[in-house]
Structures are given as C-alpha cells and as structure tokens.
Scaffold this motif. Structure first.
Motif, PDB file in Angstrom:
ATOM      1  N   VAL A 205       1.867-107.309 -51.228  1.00 33.90           N
ATOM      2  CA  VAL A 205       1.941-106.066 -51.985  1.00 33.90           C
ATOM      3  C   VAL A 205       0.541-105.579 -52.345  1.00 33.90           C
ATOM      4  CG1 VAL A 205       2.639-105.060 -54.199  1.00 33.90           C
ATOM      5  CG2 VAL A 205       4.264-106.431 -52.881  1.00 33.90           C
ATOM      6  N   GLU A 206      -0.295-106.491 -52.800  1.00 31.35           N
ATOM      7  CA  GLU A 206      -1.656-106.112 -53.179  1.00 31.35           C
ATOM      8  C   GLU A 206      -2.448-105.632 -51.966  1.00 31.35           C
ATOM      9  OE1 GLU A 206      -5.034-107.677 -56.260  1.00 31.35           O
ATOM     10  OE2 GLU A 206      -3.844-109.183 -55.207  1.00 31.35           O
ATOM     11  N   ALA A 207      -2.310-106.344 -50.840  1.00 32.23           N
ATOM     12  CA  ALA A 207      -3.018-105.942 -49.618  1.00 32.23           C
ATOM     13  C   ALA A 207      -2.548-104.584 -49.130  1.00 32.23           C
ATOM     14  CB  ALA A 207      -2.821-106.995 -48.538  1.00 32.23           C
ATOM     15  N   TRP A 208      -1.302-104.242 -49.396  1.00 33.08           N
ATOM     16  CA  TRP A 208      -0.747-102.966 -48.946  1.00 33.08           C
ATOM     17  C   TRP A 208      -0.975-101.844 -49.948  1.00 33.08           C
ATOM     18  CZ3 TRP A 208       4.427-105.812 -47.555  1.00 33.08           C
ATOM     19  CH2 TRP A 208       4.225-106.564 -46.382  1.00 33.08           C
ATOM     20  N   GLY A 209      -1.716-102.125 -51.025  1.00 38.46           N
ATOM     21  CA  GLY A 209      -2.087-101.085 -51.972  1.00 38.46           C
ATOM     22  C   GLY A 209      -1.282-101.048 -53.250  1.00 38.46           C
ATOM     23  N   GLY A 210      -0.300-101.950 -53.415  1.00 38.23           N
ATOM     24  CA  GLY A 210       0.508-101.968 -54.622  1.00 38.23           C
ATOM     25  C   GLY A 210      -0.107-102.792 -55.734  1.00 38.23           C
ATOM     26  N   LEU A 211       0.494-102.691 -56.911  1.00 39.19           N
ATOM     27  CA  LEU A 211       0.098-103.480 -58.079  1.00 39.19           C
ATOM     28  C   LEU A 211       1.224-104.470 -58.373  1.00 39.19           C
ATOM     29  CD1 LEU A 211      -1.373-100.670 -60.370  1.00 39.19           C
ATOM     30  CD2 LEU A 211      -2.658-102.476 -59.221  1.00 39.19           C
ATOM     31  N   PRO A 212       1.124-105.707 -57.864  1.00 36.17           N
ATOM     32  CA  PRO A 212       2.231-106.650 -58.040  1.00 36.17           C
ATOM     33  C   PRO A 212       2.229-107.317 -59.412  1.00 36.17           C
ATOM     34  CG  PRO A 212       0.471-107.680 -56.790  1.00 36.17           C
ATOM     35  CD  PRO A 212       0.032-106.262 -57.051  1.00 36.17           C
ATOM     36  N   ILE A 308       6.212 -99.263 -49.712  1.00 32.99           N
ATOM     37  CA  ILE A 308       4.962 -99.189 -50.479  1.00 32.99           C
ATOM     38  C   ILE A 308       4.051 -98.123 -49.903  1.00 32.99           C
ATOM     39  CG2 ILE A 308       2.864-100.472 -51.063  1.00 32.99           C
ATOM     40  CD1 ILE A 308       4.560-102.959 -51.342  1.00 32.99           C
ATOM     41  N   SER A 309       4.025 -98.015 -48.581  1.00 30.76           N
ATOM     42  CA  SER A 309       3.184 -96.993 -47.954  1.00 30.76           C
ATOM     43  C   SER A 309       3.653 -95.590 -48.336  1.00 30.76           C
ATOM     44  CB  SER A 309       3.199 -97.172 -46.432  1.00 30.76           C
ATOM     45  OG  SER A 309       2.362 -96.225 -45.804  1.00 30.76           O
ATOM     46  N   LYS A 310       4.964 -95.345 -48.279  1.00 27.19           N
ATOM     47  CA  LYS A 310       5.463 -94.004 -48.614  1.00 27.19           C
ATOM     48  C   LYS A 310       5.247 -93.684 -50.085  1.00 27.19           C
ATOM     49  CE  LYS A 310       9.251 -90.738 -48.101  1.00 27.19           C
ATOM     50  NZ  LYS A 310      10.631 -90.473 -47.655  1.00 27.19           N
ATOM     51  N   LEU A 311       5.371 -94.671 -50.967  1.00 32.04           N
ATOM     52  CA  LEU A 311       5.088 -94.434 -52.382  1.00 32.04           C
ATOM     53  C   LEU A 311       3.670 -93.936 -52.597  1.00 32.04           C
ATOM     54  CD1 LEU A 311       6.842 -97.528 -54.013  1.00 32.04           C
ATOM     55  CD2 LEU A 311       7.400 -95.125 -54.466  1.00 32.04           C
ATOM     56  N   GLN A 312       2.780 -94.292 -51.675  1.00 29.48           N
ATOM     57  CA  GLN A 312       1.383 -93.861 -51.766  1.00 29.48           C
ATOM     58  C   GLN A 312       1.081 -92.651 -50.879  1.00 29.48           C
ATOM     59  OE1 GLN A 312      -1.386 -97.551 -51.938  1.00 29.48           O
ATOM     60  NE2 GLN A 312       0.472 -98.216 -50.895  1.00 29.48           N
ATOM     61  N   GLY A 313       2.126 -92.080 -50.267  1.00 35.03           N
ATOM     62  CA  GLY A 313       1.900 -90.935 -49.404  1.00 35.03           C
ATOM     63  C   GLY A 313       1.380 -91.295 -48.035  1.00 35.03           C
ATOM     64  N   GLY A 314       1.505 -92.567 -47.652  1.00 32.11           N
ATOM     65  CA  GLY A 314       1.014 -93.036 -46.369  1.00 32.11           C
ATOM     66  C   GLY A 314       2.066 -92.986 -45.283  1.00 32.11           C
ATOM     67  N   PRO A 315       1.736 -93.475 -44.089  1.00 29.08           N
ATOM     68  CA  PRO A 315       2.677 -93.443 -42.966  1.00 29.08           C
ATOM     69  C   PRO A 315       3.857 -94.378 -43.184  1.00 29.08           C
ATOM     70  CG  PRO A 315       0.715 -94.689 -42.379  1.00 29.08           C
ATOM     71  CD  PRO A 315       0.434 -94.061 -43.703  1.00 29.08           C
ATOM     72  N   GLU A 316       4.989 -94.023 -42.572  1.00 29.47           N
ATOM     73  CA  GLU A 316       6.211 -94.810 -42.727  1.00 29.47           C
ATOM     74  C   GLU A 316       6.532 -95.649 -41.497  1.00 29.47           C
ATOM     75  OE1 GLU A 316       9.312 -92.032 -43.686  1.00 29.47           O
ATOM     76  OE2 GLU A 316       7.960 -90.831 -44.933  1.00 29.47           O
ATOM     77  N   SER A 317       5.940 -95.323 -40.377  1.00 26.79           N
ATOM     78  CA  SER A 317       6.283 -96.001 -39.127  1.00 26.79           C
ATOM     79  C   SER A 317       5.593 -97.355 -39.020  1.00 26.79           C
ATOM     80  CB  SER A 317       5.892 -95.125 -37.935  1.00 26.79           C
ATOM     81  OG  SER A 317       4.511 -94.858 -37.951  1.00 26.79           O
ATOM     82  N   LEU A 318       6.174 -98.225 -38.194  1.00 24.11           N
ATOM     83  CA  LEU A 318       5.597 -99.543 -37.948  1.00 24.11           C
ATOM     84  C   LEU A 318       4.632 -99.457 -36.768  1.00 24.11           C
ATOM     85  CD1 LEU A 318       8.798-101.791 -38.215  1.00 24.11           C
ATOM     86  CD2 LEU A 318       7.158-101.208 -40.014  1.00 24.11           C
ATOM     87  N   PRO A 319       3.499-100.166 -36.828  1.00 29.10           N
ATOM     88  CA  PRO A 319       2.511-100.113 -35.737  1.00 29.10           C
ATOM     89  C   PRO A 319       2.908-101.004 -34.559  1.00 29.10           C
ATOM     90  CG  PRO A 319       1.701-101.538 -37.477  1.00 29.10           C
ATOM     91  CD  PRO A 319       3.001-100.965 -37.976  1.00 29.10           C
ATOM     92  N   ILE A 320       3.982-100.622 -33.881  1.00 27.72           N
ATOM     93  CA  ILE A 320       4.517-101.411 -32.764  1.00 27.72           C
ATOM     94  C   ILE A 320       3.633-101.225 -31.523  1.00 27.72           C
ATOM     95  CG2 ILE A 320       6.489-101.722 -31.229  1.00 27.72           C
ATOM     96  CD1 ILE A 320       7.074-102.617 -34.035  1.00 27.72           C
ATOM     97  N   VAL A 321       3.384-102.321 -30.808  1.00 28.56           N
ATOM     98  CA  VAL A 321       2.657-102.261 -29.536  1.00 28.56           C
ATOM     99  C   VAL A 321       3.451-103.025 -28.477  1.00 28.56           C
ATOM    100  CG1 VAL A 321       0.409-102.059 -30.651  1.00 28.56           C
ATOM    101  CG2 VAL A 321       1.285-104.321 -30.068  1.00 28.56           C
ATOM    102  N   GLN A 322       3.080-102.840 -27.226  1.00 31.84           N
ATOM    103  CA  GLN A 322       3.731-103.530 -26.115  1.00 31.84           C
ATOM    104  C   GLN A 322       2.908-104.765 -25.720  1.00 31.84           C
ATOM    105  OE1 GLN A 322       6.604-102.539 -24.237  1.00 31.84           O
ATOM    106  NE2 GLN A 322       7.014-100.997 -25.800  1.00 31.84           N
ATOM    107  N   ALA A 323       3.610-105.845 -25.388  1.00 30.92           N
ATOM    108  CA  ALA A 323       2.943-107.064 -24.935  1.00 30.92           C
ATOM    109  C   ALA A 323       3.730-107.688 -23.795  1.00 30.92           C
ATOM    110  CB  ALA A 323       2.796-108.061 -26.081  1.00 30.92           C
TER     111      ALA A 323
END
Length: 396
Positions: A205-212, A308-323
C-alpha cells in the motif's frame, strides 16, 4: 451473486471508486504522488542558445584561422558584446552563445596562444543546443494522472514549478482476522502462526502511494470484527482472512451489520476465490482478501493496486506484457489462474517459468517470484515457447 470473472470483478470494484480531493504540495514532497493537474513549461528550455561543450564561440565564416579573444561566457553569466569578424569568445558548457557567433569549436580542437586562438574549420550550429531544444514555453510536459518519480520531478523543476497539485494519499486500514494469527515478537502458541499477510500488504500500500494503518489482529468473534470495522478510520478497509463462508469466517457478517452493499461476492480466480468487495453504509469501501498469503498477494495485485491507483487519479489497467513459456503447460481448469513465475531474458526475448508448487500458503515462492503468469479459464495446453500474459512484480 455469481462467481465473477476477474475483469468484471475489477470493473465493479472500480465503478465504486472516485479520485480523492487534491492538494498543493512542494515539489520535493511530491515523490510518489499522482498529479491532479497538467504541468506546463513557463519558459523555453534552454532559454537561450547554449554551448554543449567547453570551447570557443565564433563565426563559422572565420574558421579556420587565428582569432582574437575578446571575452568569456560561462554558466550564469554571459558575454554581453557581439562577436565580430576575426573574434572568438571563450565559452563553457551550458553558457549562452554570444550574439554574432554561430558555432562552437571544442577546446581540444583549438590552440590558444597569447591573446588569440587558432581554430580548424567549423560548421554552423556545431556544438550548440538551440533555445527551446528540450521544450517550449506553454508546452504540456506531464499530464494529470502521472505519478511523480525523481526523473519527472526533475522535469517539473526544469519547467519552473516549485509546487504541484496532487491527489490526496488514500488512507488504507489493514485488519487481520483469526485466532491463529500473532504478531512478532510475540511467541506463537502450538496452533498459531505469525501474521505474514498484513505487514506485506502494508508495504505494498505504501509503495503504491497509500497511507497504510495496520490494526491489531482481530479474534474470531463477531462483535470484535464489527468493532474493528466500525472504528477503522480509512478511505478503504482491507481485511485479511475471514473472507470465505466457514464457521469462523465472520468478516462479511460483520460488514453486513454495518450496512454492507455487496458489489463482488467472489471471483473466478485461483488463488483468491473468496475475495469480495462492497461499500459500508457510511461510504467506506471494503475489500476482503483471503487469509492465505499468496491468495492475498495475488488479489492485492489484481484488485487492491488498481483501487489505490484510481483513488489517486492514476491508471486503472494492469501492466500486462507477453512472455514466452520456458516449458510446456497443461490445459487450465475453469478458474482463471495467476501463477507465480520467474522472468528471464533469452536471446532478447522475455521468458516466463512458473514455479511448480503453486500452493497458496507458500510465502517462499512468492518471495522468489518476479511475475504472475495468467492462464485464462479453460485455456488449452501450451507448448514451450508459446506466448502467455504476465504481470511483472515490482522488485527492488
């Protein structure tokens, strides 16, 4: 409610979330915060033609030749005159190119003698950074919704910003439930275990910008769980454990006593099926995570992080990549499976190797993993080298 697909469950959760209010903070305090405004440049950068090297400013038409030294231009103070025919100005990196000069000869290519400098041929514009070469006044540099890191902070500073408007950090209360949970350094009883879920979630939570706020573990008693939920001062409450439907799983019943409006009852995901989400009658949001650490951590990545991201006005999507798969994989069952995996690069390609033991209680596997590999419901078998979706995990 039916067992929801992961995407639908996340969409239902995010539909209940709105960005928090904004506040102005000093730029140095904005690291990790999400912009609530666009950042635009107040002037050109650089604001003048600047030298890219230490050397000599002169007219290209005068080179090659022996030129009279008429002054100096250094960072912070320039040469006020005009470079005329047969003249040169000593110049340093970052200094303003004086009027009349159209090229810079680097000092290694020139020979200085008393009162003059001998230079080779030079082309117009050489070693000059043009005014506005980085950005122009009024240009949008950072968009609202961007998270500030040290590099973006530098860009905002170079744009002339001493403070920025950012969204408030969400307050997140973390509550572990269960008679079996104790916190170090308390010695556990013969049937107890250390709480490994909530401390890690607090760090996430803290790393993602929240106050835990990590509250003390709650015993398996309905009144105790109700009181813990009632007293949690937070924008989002996250419970760990007690999310299922067993005799000792009391979180939903406690939340219902506080007017829970259930939006997600369970998710068609492995691990993490008991995950639920709802809104209490006072507007606080509640995310119920399973007690097994791997289940809680997987669902934190899939649901808690976007919330947590949307609460801060940030992106909602997951950073999915192909492997590419390092080895063959059997067909998947009816539940979407997010497998802990190891990522490597082989011949320039990203390769994912799932760990063989995916038991949801294994903390050691999650500590070693650096990605989650997605297997859709009823996905067919895949050969080694086949493509799969992976969600990289942040690792220091």
């Amino acid at each position: 409610m039916k067992l929801l697909p992961v995407e639908e469950a996340r969409a239902r959760m995010l539909a209940q979330i709105a960005p928090l209010s904004a506040e102005t903070v000093a730029l140095r305090q904005a690291i990790g915060r999400v912009l609530a405004e666009d950042v635009t440049a107040v002037r050109d950068q650089p604001p003048f033609d600047a030298s890219a090297m230490d050397g000599w400013a002169l007219r290209s038409a005068d080179a090659p030749g022996a030129l009279r030294i008429v002054g100096e231009s250094a960072a912070g103070h320039g040469y006020e005159g005009v470079v005329g025919p047969g003249e040169a100005v000593r110049i340093f990196t970052g200094a303003a190119v004086p009027a009349g000069a159209d090229t810079i000869v680097i000092q290694e290519d020139a020979e200085r003698r008393e009162g003059e400098v001998r230079t080779p041929a030079a082309r117009p514009g050489a070693n000059i950074r043009p005014a506005g070469g980085d950005f122009r006044a009024g240009q949008a540099l950072l968009a609202a919704g961007t998270r500030i890191d040290p590099w973006r902070l530098s860009l905002a500073a170079s744009a002339g910003r001493g403070e920025v408007l950012v969204h408030a950090r969400p307050r997140v209360a973390l509550i572990s439930t269960g008679e079996e949970i104790v916190e170090p350094p308390v010695a556990p009883g013969p049937y107890q275990i250390y709480d490994s879920g909530a401390p890690a979630l607090a760090a996430m939570v803290e790393a993602w910008g929240g106050l835990p706020t990590k509250l003390k573990p709650v015993r398996d008693a309905l009144d105790a769980v109700i009181e813990a939920l009632r007293s949690a001062q937070a924008d989002l409450i996250v419970t760990v454990g007690g999310a299922s439907v067993g005799d000792h799983d009391l979180v939903r019943a406690a939340a219902e006593a506080l007017g829970l409006s259930l939006k997600v009852a369970s998710v068609n995901v492995r691990p993490g099926k008991p995950t639920f989400f709802g809104v209490l009658d006072d507007g606080r949001k509640l995310l119920g995570l399973p007690g097994n650490p791997a289940s809680a951590f997987v669902c934190a990545e899939l649901f808690l992080k976007p919330i947590i991201s949307k609460l801060q006005g940030g992106p909602e999507s997951l950073p999915i990549v192909q492997a590419r798969l390092a080895e063959p994989m059997a067909a998947n069952g009816s539940r979407e499976h997010w497998m802990r995996a190891k990522l490597t690069h082989v011949d320039g390609a990203l390769v994912a190797e799932p760990y063989r033991d995916q038991d949801s209680s294994l903390v050691t596997v999650f500590a070693a993993a650096d990605a989650l590999l997605r297997r859709p419901p009823n996905a067919p078998a895949l050969e080694a080298g086949g493509l799969a979706e992976v969600l990289p995990l942040a690792r220091a």
